[in-house]
Design a protein around this motif. Structure first.
Motif, PDB file in Angstrom:
ATOM      1  N   ASP A  19       7.842  83.241  48.919  1.00 44.52           N
ATOM      2  CA  ASP A  19       9.171  83.679  48.458  1.00 44.52           C
ATOM      3  C   ASP A  19      10.012  84.193  49.637  1.00 44.52           C
ATOM      4  OD1 ASP A  19       8.986  82.926  45.841  1.00 44.52           O
ATOM      5  OD2 ASP A  19       8.487  84.903  45.073  1.00 44.52           O
ATOM      6  N   ILE A  20       9.354  84.777  50.611  1.00 43.40           N
ATOM      7  CA  ILE A  20      10.072  85.177  51.834  1.00 43.40           C
ATOM      8  C   ILE A  20      10.473  83.934  52.625  1.00 43.40           C
ATOM      9  CG2 ILE A  20       9.823  86.335  54.081  1.00 43.40           C
ATOM     10  CD1 ILE A  20       7.844  88.263  52.666  1.00 43.40           C
ATOM     11  N   ALA A  21       9.519  83.011  52.758  1.00 40.83           N
ATOM     12  CA  ALA A  21       9.757  81.815  53.568  1.00 40.83           C
ATOM     13  C   ALA A  21      10.868  80.956  52.988  1.00 40.83           C
ATOM     14  CB  ALA A  21       8.466  81.009  53.689  1.00 40.83           C
ATOM     15  N   MET A  22      11.021  80.954  51.650  1.00 44.74           N
ATOM     16  CA  MET A  22      12.040  80.098  51.033  1.00 44.74           C
ATOM     17  C   MET A  22      13.453  80.514  51.430  1.00 44.74           C
ATOM     18  SD  MET A  22      10.350  77.725  49.707  1.00 44.74           S
ATOM     19  CE  MET A  22       9.019  78.052  50.860  1.00 44.74           C
ATOM     20  N   ALA A  23      13.613  81.721  51.938  1.00 44.11           N
ATOM     21  CA  ALA A  23      14.909  82.132  52.486  1.00 44.11           C
ATOM     22  C   ALA A  23      15.059  81.657  53.934  1.00 44.11           C
ATOM     23  CB  ALA A  23      15.042  83.653  52.436  1.00 44.11           C
ATOM     24  N   GLY A  24      14.028  81.018  54.460  1.00 49.53           N
ATOM     25  CA  GLY A  24      14.033  80.635  55.864  1.00 49.53           C
ATOM     26  C   GLY A  24      13.543  81.755  56.765  1.00 49.53           C
ATOM     27  N   ALA A  25      13.024  82.817  56.150  1.00 55.58           N
ATOM     28  CA  ALA A  25      12.662  84.021  56.901  1.00 55.58           C
ATOM     29  C   ALA A  25      11.207  83.989  57.367  1.00 55.58           C
ATOM     30  CB  ALA A  25      12.894  85.261  56.039  1.00 55.58           C
ATOM     31  N   ARG A  26      10.940  84.784  58.372  1.00 57.21           N
ATOM     32  CA  ARG A  26       9.578  84.964  58.886  1.00 57.21           C
ATOM     33  C   ARG A  26       8.985  86.196  58.215  1.00 57.21           C
ATOM     34  NH1 ARG A  26       7.730  87.749  63.468  1.00 57.21           N
ATOM     35  NH2 ARG A  26       9.870  88.173  64.075  1.00 57.21           N
ATOM     36  N   PRO A  27       7.868  86.057  57.497  1.00 55.57           N
ATOM     37  CA  PRO A  27       7.264  87.214  56.826  1.00 55.57           C
ATOM     38  C   PRO A  27       6.703  88.210  57.839  1.00 55.57           C
ATOM     39  CG  PRO A  27       5.850  85.278  56.598  1.00 55.57           C
ATOM     40  CD  PRO A  27       7.123  84.808  57.251  1.00 55.57           C
ATOM     41  N   LEU A  28       6.828  89.504  57.533  1.00 55.19           N
ATOM     42  CA  LEU A  28       6.327  90.550  58.428  1.00 55.19           C
ATOM     43  C   LEU A  28       5.227  91.383  57.772  1.00 55.19           C
ATOM     44  CD1 LEU A  28       9.706  91.975  59.801  1.00 55.19           C
ATOM     45  CD2 LEU A  28       8.105  90.493  61.011  1.00 55.19           C
ATOM     46  N   TYR A  29       5.554  92.002  56.640  1.00 51.28           N
ATOM     47  CA  TYR A  29       4.643  92.975  56.033  1.00 51.28           C
ATOM     48  C   TYR A  29       4.603  92.805  54.525  1.00 51.28           C
ATOM     49  CZ  TYR A  29       5.371  95.092  60.588  1.00 51.28           C
ATOM     50  OH  TYR A  29       5.462  95.292  61.937  1.00 51.28           O
ATOM     51  N   LEU A  81      19.136  75.126  51.005  1.00 48.09           N
ATOM     52  CA  LEU A  81      18.277  76.053  50.273  1.00 48.09           C
ATOM     53  C   LEU A  81      16.883  75.476  50.187  1.00 48.09           C
ATOM     54  CD1 LEU A  81      17.541  75.173  47.002  1.00 48.09           C
ATOM     55  CD2 LEU A  81      20.019  75.058  47.071  1.00 48.09           C
ATOM     56  N   MET A  82      15.913  76.372  49.978  1.00 43.77           N
ATOM     57  CA  MET A  82      14.533  75.956  49.718  1.00 43.77           C
ATOM     58  C   MET A  82      14.013  76.741  48.522  1.00 43.77           C
ATOM     59  SD  MET A  82      12.862  75.505  53.499  1.00 43.77           S
ATOM     60  CE  MET A  82      13.670  76.877  54.300  1.00 43.77           C
ATOM     61  N   ARG A  83      13.123  76.131  47.779  1.00 44.97           N
ATOM     62  CA  ARG A  83      12.479  76.798  46.649  1.00 44.97           C
ATOM     63  C   ARG A  83      11.041  76.332  46.559  1.00 44.97           C
ATOM     64  NH1 ARG A  83      15.362  79.170  42.111  1.00 44.97           N
ATOM     65  NH2 ARG A  83      16.904  80.437  43.163  1.00 44.97           N
ATOM     66  N   ASP A  84      10.147  77.233  46.143  1.00 42.15           N
ATOM     67  CA  ASP A  84       8.794  76.770  45.846  1.00 42.15           C
ATOM     68  C   ASP A  84       8.683  76.579  44.331  1.00 42.15           C
ATOM     69  OD1 ASP A  84       9.064  79.542  45.600  1.00 42.15           O
ATOM     70  OD2 ASP A  84       6.964  79.937  46.056  1.00 42.15           O
ATOM     71  N   PRO A  85       8.355  75.359  43.919  1.00 39.51           N
ATOM     72  CA  PRO A  85       8.309  75.063  42.486  1.00 39.51           C
ATOM     73  C   PRO A  85       7.024  75.584  41.853  1.00 39.51           C
ATOM     74  CG  PRO A  85       7.885  73.061  43.747  1.00 39.51           C
ATOM     75  CD  PRO A  85       8.104  74.156  44.740  1.00 39.51           C
ATOM     76  N   THR A  86       6.990  76.884  41.547  1.00 41.74           N
ATOM     77  CA  THR A  86       5.797  77.497  40.950  1.00 41.74           C
ATOM     78  C   THR A  86       5.891  77.356  39.423  1.00 41.74           C
ATOM     79  OG1 THR A  86       6.877  79.660  41.096  1.00 41.74           O
ATOM     80  CG2 THR A  86       5.465  79.044  42.915  1.00 41.74           C
ATOM     81  N   ARG A  87       5.870  78.483  38.702  1.00 40.95           N
ATOM     82  CA  ARG A  87       5.972  78.425  37.229  1.00 40.95           C
ATOM     83  C   ARG A  87       7.094  77.499  36.773  1.00 40.95           C
ATOM     84  NH1 ARG A  87       6.943  84.467  35.347  1.00 40.95           N
ATOM     85  NH2 ARG A  87       7.740  84.626  37.454  1.00 40.95           N
TER      86      ARG A  87
END
Lengths: 346, 346
Positions: free
Chosen positions: B89-99, B226-232
């Protein structure tokens, strides 16, 4: 968007498994109930995460799960508690809270009306604290696989430069300051659970403490070693934790510790010790002796610290005992409880 | 600290209410199980929050609750899922996860051994993703008031400068890129739940996608809408959400959408449509046509995007329909499911 404008039956409806399925029903629940209650520009964008700008510096992050039973109690509900508790965990670092996330795990059959009361209380508590709930998630589990609703909130905040509070920083000679009376939250929950009524209604102290903390930091600066909110396990658990982590002991004065008469009476009746009962709007600060008076004065000027008191001091002690001088001139060791006194108090 | 060194009986013991009570038993559980599994300097300090430095810029925050049943499945367990899902969910914003933060709600009687497997999987997934679980919370509820364990993780990450992906940014003419085959996670869970076995074991695709995303951002920059992960709800729900939020339609090509033969066969058997089945290691990206080839090439070079495909385009459509050209030359509307197809898939 037509889909989002279809109305939920907030009066008589209830949550079913489709509201956790990622489809249209879930989108309706989120738009019609949570966005209404939390209303802010971040949620309105409808992404699975939210973005915000930060200045260079030091941030804190925290999380807490809330499983309190009953969900509604004098002085609040699980929603307001889930905001206050996480705001307070941020504030105990001396930090200013910025943003919260909220994860809901809901039991199938839970009434929309109750969920709305809870979400409204969260929105209200967040606005009162000057923060926003910017991202969330909703899961639904089958009837009998949860208990109404559980909420996990996480939060981030920003630390004033140079401040580094931590439970391992207490030093012998430090003073222990308590922001107000003990036991209000736990006794409010237990009274409700046991259907007890008293002449004076006992109300949870659930509140956001970051504003009080800001005043304390302004008064004491780096003379403040650490702060903790004595929630589960009460003041007894908190002081023992600090003793362990700072490798010293504490000497507390029983008569200096404020407990409301109604709470003391209820504790007698319920067989509880106020020192072990959870609080949700109180903090304990360990501060260098030279700033203790200034910090205490700042506390008592704040509405949430009106009854603040200096309740004792840190002492060198390899056994890391928390000792209490009782009102009758004796002494006792204040230990952790080994078992569970009050399940699901928060 | 002697107290923290008392060992839990990780082989035969189980969680009781005292492990959520804020006292000694909880401290033992946290030190002996969670700190062991997550091992990092933040948790070792034993505070109710953790601090970290940030550079000036834009951050993202997200949260998800995990209630998957069964807790252990081919390709992972609720713990690895709780890390992958929130990282994604962090990555879908194009962001690098930290914590990350982690909140555990545990049913009384849950075996330490299972909790340890789950926590170990979380620690491993976090290390593999190059992030740390820096703060957490543990609550225990009575037997029958939860279902084993529920986990809510929250996460923060940092956005590359100038990147602002959002579900309302798709434009007619944009291409739709899918990173790999559909349905693996949902079918792995359902097979386990129904005790089905197939010639080829179907394994969840649960994985952290931030590294793939970084490669895509490097290739496509601000051409990625945009990016999305197609979960539920699967790809069907995701595309309908984007159509709503961007106020347009999509035309997808069925034959371009990868589905593994074993998954397709299992879907037939279980009466599922792969378009509606949850994925936990796949993403869909809507990108400007001029960067589509470069982004797709970057995806196929990454192990998690090997089977990536261009599956269709965004089109002007006031009805916001997601249409699919089928392999037989026909067409159909891909709608959201109105009910619940797969409860507790994540």
């Amino acid at each position: 968007m037509s889909m989002h404008q279809r109305r939920l039956d907030l009066k008589n409806g209830c949550v079913d498994l489709s509201h956790g399925a990622g489809g249209r029903a879930m989108a309706q629940l989120i738009a019609g109930l949570f966005h209404e209650a939390f209303g802010n520009e971040w949620l309105a964008r409808g992404n699975d995460q939210s973005a915000f700008d930060v200045a260079a510096g030091r941030m804190v992050m925290t999380t807490d799960g809330y499983v309190v039973s009953p969900l509604f109690f004098p002085g609040g509900n699980i929603g307001s508690l889930a905001v206050h508790g996480t705001v307070n965990d941020i504030a105990m670092a001396g930090a200013r809270p910025l943003y919260l996330s909220a994860s809901f795990i809901i039991e199938e059959g839970f009434a929309f009306a109750d969920l709305k009361r809870i979400a409204d209380a969260m929105g209200e508590a967040a606005r009162a604290a000057g923060i926003a709930i910017i991202t969330g998630d909703t899961k639904v589990v089958e009837r009998g696989k949860a208990d109404g609703v559980f909420i996990s909130t996480a939060g981030v905040g920003v630390l004033p430069e140079g401040l580094d509070l931590s439970a391992d920083k207490a030093r012998p000679g430090d003073r222990v300051l308590l922001s107000g009376s003990l036991g209000d939250h736990g006794v409010a929950i237990m009274s409700k659970r046991q259907n007890l009524t008293f002449d004076t209604e006992i109300v949870s102290d659930s509140a956001s403490l970051h504003d009080l903390v800001a005043d304390m930091v302004a008064a004491g600066g780096q003379g403040i070693r650490l702060m903790r909110d004595p929630t589960r396990g009460g003041l007894a658990a908190t002081m023992n934790e600090i003793a362990q982590q700072s490798n010293l002991g504490f000497r507390l004065l029983e008569e200096a510790i404020p407990v409301k008469p109604a709470v003391a009476a209820a504790c007698e009746l319920l067989g509880l010790d106020p020192l072990h009962v959870a609080n949700e709007g109180k903090l304990v600060a360990v501060v260098a002796p030279e700033v203790a008076d200034a910090v205490l004065a700042a506390m008592t000027r704040h509405p949430l610290g009106r009854d603040a008191a200096d309740i004792g001091e840190a002492v060198a002690d390899d056994h890391r005992f928390v000792q209490m001088a009782t009102s009758f001139g004796g002494g006792r060791i204040v230990d952790w409880l080994s078992g569970e006194q009050l399940p699901r108090i928060c």
